[in-house]
Design an enzyme around this catalytic site. Structure first.
Site, mmCIF file in Angstrom:
data_model
loop_
_atom_site.group_PDB
_atom_site.id
_atom_site.type_symbol
_atom_site.label_atom_id
_atom_site.label_comp_id
_atom_site.label_asym_id
_atom_site.label_seq_id
_atom_site.Cartn_x
_atom_site.Cartn_y
_atom_site.Cartn_z
ATOM 1 N N HIS B 47 6.771 65.066 -2.465
ATOM 2 C CA HIS B 47 7.868 64.201 -2.903
ATOM 3 C C HIS B 47 7.268 62.870 -3.358
ATOM 4 O O HIS B 47 6.178 62.481 -2.921
ATOM 5 C CB HIS B 47 8.850 63.969 -1.748
ATOM 6 C CG HIS B 47 9.740 65.141 -1.453
ATOM 7 N ND1 HIS B 47 10.826 65.072 -0.614
ATOM 8 C CD2 HIS B 47 9.707 66.420 -1.909
ATOM 9 C CE1 HIS B 47 11.432 66.251 -0.557
ATOM 10 N NE2 HIS B 47 10.763 67.084 -1.328
ATOM 11 N N GLU B 49 7.894 59.812 -2.622
ATOM 12 C CA GLU B 49 7.568 58.866 -1.547
ATOM 13 C C GLU B 49 6.238 59.213 -0.882
ATOM 14 O O GLU B 49 5.422 58.329 -0.589
ATOM 15 C CB GLU B 49 8.648 58.884 -0.454
ATOM 16 C CG GLU B 49 10.059 58.573 -0.927
ATOM 17 C CD GLU B 49 10.852 59.836 -1.241
ATOM 18 O OE1 GLU B 49 10.345 60.692 -1.993
ATOM 19 O OE2 GLU B 49 11.982 59.960 -0.743
ATOM 20 N N CYS B 80 10.172 62.455 4.368
ATOM 21 C CA CYS B 80 9.735 61.168 3.816
ATOM 22 C C CYS B 80 10.091 60.015 4.749
ATOM 23 O O CYS B 80 9.309 59.068 4.895
ATOM 24 C CB CYS B 80 10.340 60.974 2.432
ATOM 25 S SG CYS B 80 9.705 62.191 1.241
#
Lengths: 149, 149
Positions: B47, B49, B80
């Site tokens: 992801h 992040e 995250c």
């Protein structure tokens, strides 16, 4: 779990919090095995579970691992529980519970949330005493501290 | 957030769910900027992040980023949120809410849990309309589907 405990011992020898993980495919073949490396890798996401998921996915060239079983020596945290769900891991077996940072039986209880869209089959307890003792010895040697991070 | 939205647009152009993130240090310097790469990297943990946290930590040689602000175009998921906490990020600014997979205002509400040991300052809403529209367009083009993974 025997191999995951061995990875946890190796992590402790590297000065990392002793947590180990092993990913096994549906046929029982080991896909990846590793221990916590947050300090060594300068990576707060380098928990044992994340490392084996990333390694296994890279080796098969897919971001999902359907049919796989993850063995880990400590109850996964929220970060790892999320990754386990995203990877569509079929079965999660952990050794010791982690009341301080765990996210399966504690805190967020991630797999019970409506925002969790894949829940693995869960099994806890195997190797719990050995894992808990290893963590206790490690933190005693470091004179306090808690959790994998 | 302007730069994070640009990273989200680049992710969409790569066929990835359009989520972008930027990490800025206490002095306002950009530490890392990236978009979602789960498909490209064969990595369910990739992801936006996670990618910027890992890149920033690697670049400064430390698994913690005290004083840093994370801008992200979508409310972080449990994975995250966990990494944000472990990295000791000081401030989290997100654009659109994510009722399906979010873990800040939805589901696990990770930062409110006792198992969360560092909670960033939180600010939502900046750039929300643009981010939400981008996600809507992306999933409409893919004819259904949900979330970043």
């Amino acid at each position: 779990m025997h191999l995951a405990l061995a990875e946890a011992r190796k992590a402790a020898a590297r000065g990392e919090v002793p947590v180990g993980a092993v990913l096994v495919d549906a046929d029982g073949h080991t896909l990846a095995a590793d221990g916590n490396r947050t300090i060594e890798n300068h990576d707060p996401s380098a928990h044992a579970e994340m490392l084996v998921i990333r390694a296994a996915c890279a080796s098969i060239g897919n971001e999902r691992l359907p049919g796989a079983t993850l063995y880990v020596t400590l109850e996964p945290c929220a970060m790892c529980a999320g990754a386990i769900s995203f990877a569509r891991i079929a079965r999660l077996v952990w050794a010791a519970d982690d009341p301080k940072m765990g996210a399966v039986r504690h805190g967020p209880r991630f797999f019970e949330q409506k925002t969790c869209h894949h829940r693995p089959e869960l099994a806890g307890g195997e190797g719990a005493d050995e894992s808990a003792q290893m963590l206790k010895d490690f933190f005693r040697a470091r004179r306090g501290g808690a959790g994998q991070s």
